[in-house]
Design a protein around this motif. Structure first.
Motif, PDB file in Angstrom:
ATOM      1  N   LEU A 117       0.831  -1.198   0.000  1.00  0.00           N
ATOM      2  CA  LEU A 117       0.000   0.000   0.000  1.00  0.00           C
ATOM      3  C   LEU A 117       0.870   1.255   0.000  1.00  0.00           C
ATOM      4  CD1 LEU A 117      -2.677   1.475   0.220  1.00  0.00           C
ATOM      5  CD2 LEU A 117      -2.652   1.039   2.690  1.00  0.00           C
ATOM      6  N   PHE A 118       1.925   1.242   0.777  1.00  0.00           N
ATOM      7  CA  PHE A 118       2.854   2.363   0.829  1.00  0.00           C
ATOM      8  C   PHE A 118       3.466   2.615  -0.548  1.00  0.00           C
ATOM      9  CE2 PHE A 118       6.767   4.114   3.348  1.00  0.00           C
ATOM     10  CZ  PHE A 118       6.411   5.402   2.959  1.00  0.00           C
ATOM     11  N   TYR A 119       3.856   1.553  -1.214  1.00  0.00           N
ATOM     12  CA  TYR A 119       4.447   1.660  -2.540  1.00  0.00           C
ATOM     13  C   TYR A 119       3.430   2.238  -3.535  1.00  0.00           C
ATOM     14  CZ  TYR A 119       6.817   0.286  -6.868  1.00  0.00           C
ATOM     15  OH  TYR A 119       7.413   0.282  -8.101  1.00  0.00           O
ATOM     16  N   SER A 120       2.171   1.811  -3.415  1.00  0.00           N
ATOM     17  CA  SER A 120       1.122   2.314  -4.311  1.00  0.00           C
ATOM     18  C   SER A 120       0.881   3.799  -4.082  1.00  0.00           C
ATOM     19  CB  SER A 120      -0.182   1.537  -4.085  1.00  0.00           C
ATOM     20  OG  SER A 120      -0.045   0.186  -4.463  1.00  0.00           O
ATOM     21  N   ILE A 121       0.925   4.212  -2.820  1.00  0.00           N
ATOM     22  CA  ILE A 121       0.741   5.625  -2.492  1.00  0.00           C
ATOM     23  C   ILE A 121       1.845   6.468  -3.126  1.00  0.00           C
ATOM     24  CG2 ILE A 121       0.834   7.316  -0.606  1.00  0.00           C
ATOM     25  CD1 ILE A 121      -0.598   5.217   1.129  1.00  0.00           C
ATOM     26  N   LEU A 122       3.078   5.988  -3.015  1.00  0.00           N
ATOM     27  CA  LEU A 122       4.198   6.724  -3.596  1.00  0.00           C
ATOM     28  C   LEU A 122       4.095   6.773  -5.117  1.00  0.00           C
ATOM     29  CD1 LEU A 122       7.233   5.542  -1.414  1.00  0.00           C
ATOM     30  CD2 LEU A 122       5.772   7.545  -1.132  1.00  0.00           C
ATOM     31  N   ASN A 123       3.689   5.685  -5.718  1.00  0.00           N
ATOM     32  CA  ASN A 123       3.536   5.662  -7.172  1.00  0.00           C
ATOM     33  C   ASN A 123       2.460   6.640  -7.631  1.00  0.00           C
ATOM     34  OD1 ASN A 123       5.531   3.860  -7.826  1.00  0.00           O
ATOM     35  ND2 ASN A 123       4.211   2.070  -7.787  1.00  0.00           N
ATOM     36  N   HIS A 124       1.328   6.652  -6.925  1.00  0.00           N
ATOM     37  CA  HIS A 124       0.249   7.571  -7.290  1.00  0.00           C
ATOM     38  C   HIS A 124       0.684   9.024  -7.085  1.00  0.00           C
ATOM     39  CE1 HIS A 124      -2.430   4.154  -7.621  1.00  0.00           C
ATOM     40  NE2 HIS A 124      -3.416   4.963  -7.979  1.00  0.00           N
ATOM     41  N   SER A 125       1.407   9.261  -6.023  1.00  0.00           N
ATOM     42  CA  SER A 125       1.891  10.614  -5.768  1.00  0.00           C
ATOM     43  C   SER A 125       2.810  11.077  -6.889  1.00  0.00           C
ATOM     44  CB  SER A 125       2.632  10.655  -4.422  1.00  0.00           C
ATOM     45  OG  SER A 125       3.157  11.935  -4.178  1.00  0.00           O
ATOM     46  N   LYS A 126       3.653  10.170  -7.346  1.00  0.00           N
ATOM     47  CA  LYS A 126       4.579  10.514  -8.432  1.00  0.00           C
ATOM     48  C   LYS A 126       3.827  10.785  -9.729  1.00  0.00           C
ATOM     49  CE  LYS A 126       8.781   8.890 -10.760  1.00  0.00           C
ATOM     50  NZ  LYS A 126       9.534  10.125 -10.435  1.00  0.00           N
ATOM     51  N   GLN A 127       2.829   9.954 -10.022  1.00  0.00           N
ATOM     52  CA  GLN A 127       2.044  10.126 -11.244  1.00  0.00           C
ATOM     53  C   GLN A 127       1.246  11.432 -11.222  1.00  0.00           C
ATOM     54  OE1 GLN A 127      -0.344   6.584 -11.512  1.00  0.00           O
ATOM     55  NE2 GLN A 127       1.429   5.223 -11.743  1.00  0.00           N
ATOM     56  N   LEU A 128       0.729  11.763 -10.037  1.00  0.00           N
ATOM     57  CA  LEU A 128      -0.078  12.967  -9.904  1.00  0.00           C
ATOM     58  C   LEU A 128       0.783  14.217  -9.738  1.00  0.00           C
ATOM     59  CD1 LEU A 128      -2.740  11.553  -7.423  1.00  0.00           C
ATOM     60  CD2 LEU A 128      -3.092  12.069  -9.845  1.00  0.00           C
ATOM     61  N   ASP A 129       2.071  14.005  -9.480  1.00  0.00           N
ATOM     62  CA  ASP A 129       3.016  15.099  -9.254  1.00  0.00           C
ATOM     63  C   ASP A 129       2.551  16.005  -8.102  1.00  0.00           C
ATOM     64  OD1 ASP A 129       5.413  16.432  -9.861  1.00  0.00           O
ATOM     65  OD2 ASP A 129       4.361  17.924 -11.086  1.00  0.00           O
ATOM     66  N   ASN A 130       2.071  15.366  -7.041  1.00  0.00           N
ATOM     67  CA  ASN A 130       1.654  16.161  -5.887  1.00  0.00           C
ATOM     68  C   ASN A 130       2.693  16.090  -4.770  1.00  0.00           C
ATOM     69  OD1 ASN A 130       1.245  13.632  -4.784  1.00  0.00           O
ATOM     70  ND2 ASN A 130      -0.991  13.744  -4.828  1.00  0.00           N
ATOM     71  N   TYR A 131       2.455  16.824  -3.709  1.00  0.00           N
ATOM     72  CA  TYR A 131       3.405  16.884  -2.593  1.00  0.00           C
ATOM     73  C   TYR A 131       3.066  15.821  -1.558  1.00  0.00           C
ATOM     74  CZ  TYR A 131       4.961  21.342  -4.491  1.00  0.00           C
ATOM     75  OH  TYR A 131       5.481  22.315  -5.312  1.00  0.00           O
ATOM     76  N   LEU A 132       4.100  15.336  -0.895  1.00  0.00           N
ATOM     77  CA  LEU A 132       3.917  14.317   0.136  1.00  0.00           C
ATOM     78  C   LEU A 132       4.851  14.620   1.298  1.00  0.00           C
ATOM     79  CD1 LEU A 132       2.830  11.604   1.198  1.00  0.00           C
ATOM     80  CD2 LEU A 132       4.620  10.463  -0.140  1.00  0.00           C
ATOM     81  N   LEU A 133       4.259  14.771   2.478  1.00  0.00           N
ATOM     82  CA  LEU A 133       5.031  14.981   3.707  1.00  0.00           C
ATOM     83  C   LEU A 133       4.758  13.826   4.656  1.00  0.00           C
ATOM     84  CD1 LEU A 133       6.645  16.469   5.911  1.00  0.00           C
ATOM     85  CD2 LEU A 133       4.584  17.819   6.389  1.00  0.00           C
ATOM     86  N   ILE A 134       5.817  13.170   5.112  1.00  0.00           N
ATOM     87  CA  ILE A 134       5.681  12.085   6.083  1.00  0.00           C
ATOM     88  C   ILE A 134       6.419  12.482   7.356  1.00  0.00           C
ATOM     89  CG2 ILE A 134       6.226   9.683   6.625  1.00  0.00           C
ATOM     90  CD1 ILE A 134       5.900   8.983   3.722  1.00  0.00           C
ATOM     91  N   ASN A 135       5.702  12.464   8.468  1.00  0.00           N
ATOM     92  CA  ASN A 135       6.291  12.732   9.773  1.00  0.00           C
ATOM     93  C   ASN A 135       6.576  11.418  10.496  1.00  0.00           C
ATOM     94  OD1 ASN A 135       5.988  15.539   9.468  1.00  0.00           O
ATOM     95  ND2 ASN A 135       3.906  15.477  10.262  1.00  0.00           N
ATOM     96  N   SER A 136       7.738  11.325  11.107  1.00  0.00           N
ATOM     97  CA  SER A 136       8.106  10.091  11.806  1.00  0.00           C
ATOM     98  C   SER A 136       9.105  10.411  12.908  1.00  0.00           C
ATOM     99  CB  SER A 136       8.713   9.078  10.821  1.00  0.00           C
ATOM    100  OG  SER A 136       9.826   9.644  10.135  1.00  0.00           O
ATOM    101  N   ASN A 137       9.190   9.529  13.887  1.00  0.00           N
ATOM    102  CA  ASN A 137      10.177   9.726  14.956  1.00  0.00           C
ATOM    103  C   ASN A 137      11.588   9.470  14.441  1.00  0.00           C
ATOM    104  OD1 ASN A 137       7.959  10.169  16.572  1.00  0.00           O
ATOM    105  ND2 ASN A 137       8.662   8.870  18.239  1.00  0.00           N
ATOM    106  N   ASP A 138      11.740   8.444  13.636  1.00  0.00           N
ATOM    107  CA  ASP A 138      13.022   8.119  13.004  1.00  0.00           C
ATOM    108  C   ASP A 138      12.910   8.320  11.507  1.00  0.00           C
ATOM    109  OD1 ASP A 138      14.358   7.242  15.402  1.00  0.00           O
ATOM    110  OD2 ASP A 138      13.175   5.397  15.294  1.00  0.00           O
ATOM    111  N   SER A 139      14.015   8.598  10.869  1.00  0.00           N
ATOM    112  CA  SER A 139      14.009   8.733   9.421  1.00  0.00           C
ATOM    113  C   SER A 139      13.406   7.491   8.772  1.00  0.00           C
ATOM    114  CB  SER A 139      15.445   8.937   8.914  1.00  0.00           C
ATOM    115  OG  SER A 139      15.491   8.820   7.510  1.00  0.00           O
ATOM    116  N   ILE A 140      12.566   7.689   7.777  1.00  0.00           N
ATOM    117  CA  ILE A 140      11.941   6.532   7.131  1.00  0.00           C
ATOM    118  C   ILE A 140      12.980   5.686   6.391  1.00  0.00           C
ATOM    119  CG2 ILE A 140       9.682   7.619   6.929  1.00  0.00           C
ATOM    120  CD1 ILE A 140      10.282   8.210   4.016  1.00  0.00           C
ATOM    121  N   ARG A 141      14.181   6.232   6.205  1.00  0.00           N
ATOM    122  CA  ARG A 141      15.258   5.430   5.608  1.00  0.00           C
ATOM    123  C   ARG A 141      15.656   4.275   6.517  1.00  0.00           C
ATOM    124  NH1 ARG A 141      19.576   9.961   3.772  1.00  0.00           N
ATOM    125  NH2 ARG A 141      19.067  10.716   5.861  1.00  0.00           N
ATOM    126  N   LYS A 142      15.349   4.394   7.823  1.00  0.00           N
ATOM    127  CA  LYS A 142      15.701   3.350   8.778  1.00  0.00           C
ATOM    128  C   LYS A 142      14.638   2.252   8.866  1.00  0.00           C
ATOM    129  CE  LYS A 142      18.529   6.297  11.779  1.00  0.00           C
ATOM    130  NZ  LYS A 142      18.729   6.784  13.177  1.00  0.00           N
TER     131      LYS A 142
END
Length: 218
Positions: A102-127
């Protein structure tokens, strides 16, 4: 994308909508304030609970007409169809608690729509411990901004402003004592101030060193 940093140019702190700005959170504030002039459209702001991530999201939300702010735990497949209606999607309190597909689908749709996406987290999502390689690749496209622990000056502003909103004034000596004895954390500091205020109100006593020490022992 590498983590962005901005040079903090101020000797005095300022705030917008009661968001206190200091060298520890200036990079995050500066990027939110500079919208839409971002180097990319996906942003991950990370920092401990109570550091102001949600507050920054509210500032961004007021800048963009069609914005959806949603907690990560509340995201489901229905969000995908609704993304066409948003110029910006803000995901709050991410803790690797979105199904990877689902996360991957959200990112794909965001890219296709060329919209903005802000994710807040305690740790970097890279971790995040992810299994999908394509999802890992997508996450590398984010701008990463960390909010560090608060400085003494910022804690003084927080204590003073929070208490003054309740028409309470304490001496600089008491403020310094609180800073030295409360864990250097936004969450802990706000919690401590709330407890001090509640005990002061319930006992009818002013905030003094004895009351502060009593709360510290709890």
């Amino acid at each position: 994308m590498d983590q962005l940093t901005f040079k903090f140019p101020f000797s005095k702190k300022f705030y917008e909508q009661d968001f206190f700005v200091s060298s520890n959170n200036f990079s995050a504030f500066r990027l939110i304030d500079s919208w839409p002039n971002w180097p990319g459209k996906w942003l991950n702001i990370f920092g401990e609970t109570g550091s102001g991530k949600t507050h920054l999201s509210k500032i961004l939300e007021k800048k963009i007409n069609k914005t959806k702010l949603i907690y990560a735990k509340d995201i489901d497949n229905k969000l995908i169809d609704k993304m066409y209606d948003y110029e910006c999607l803000i995901v709050d309190d991410f803790a690797n608690n979105i199904q990877e597909d689902l996360f991957y689908s959200i990112l794909n749709h965001s890219k296709q729509l060329d919209n903005y996406l802000l994710i807040n987290s305690n740790d970097s999502i890279r971790k995040s411990k992810l299994k999908l390689e394509d999802l890992k690749s997508r996450i590398n496209s984010f701008i990463f901004i960390g909010i560090e622990l608060p400085t003494d000056d910022l804690l003084k502003v927080i204590i003073t402003k929070t208490l003054s909103d309740k028409q309470i004034t304490i001496s600089p000596k008491l403020t310094d004592f609180i800073i030295k004895n409360v864990e250097r954390s936004y969450e802990k500091m706000f919690k401590f101030i709330k407890e001090v205020d509640e005990i002061s109100l319930s006992t009818g006593k002013s905030i003094n060193i004895n009351l502060i020490k009593k709360v510290l022992k709890q």
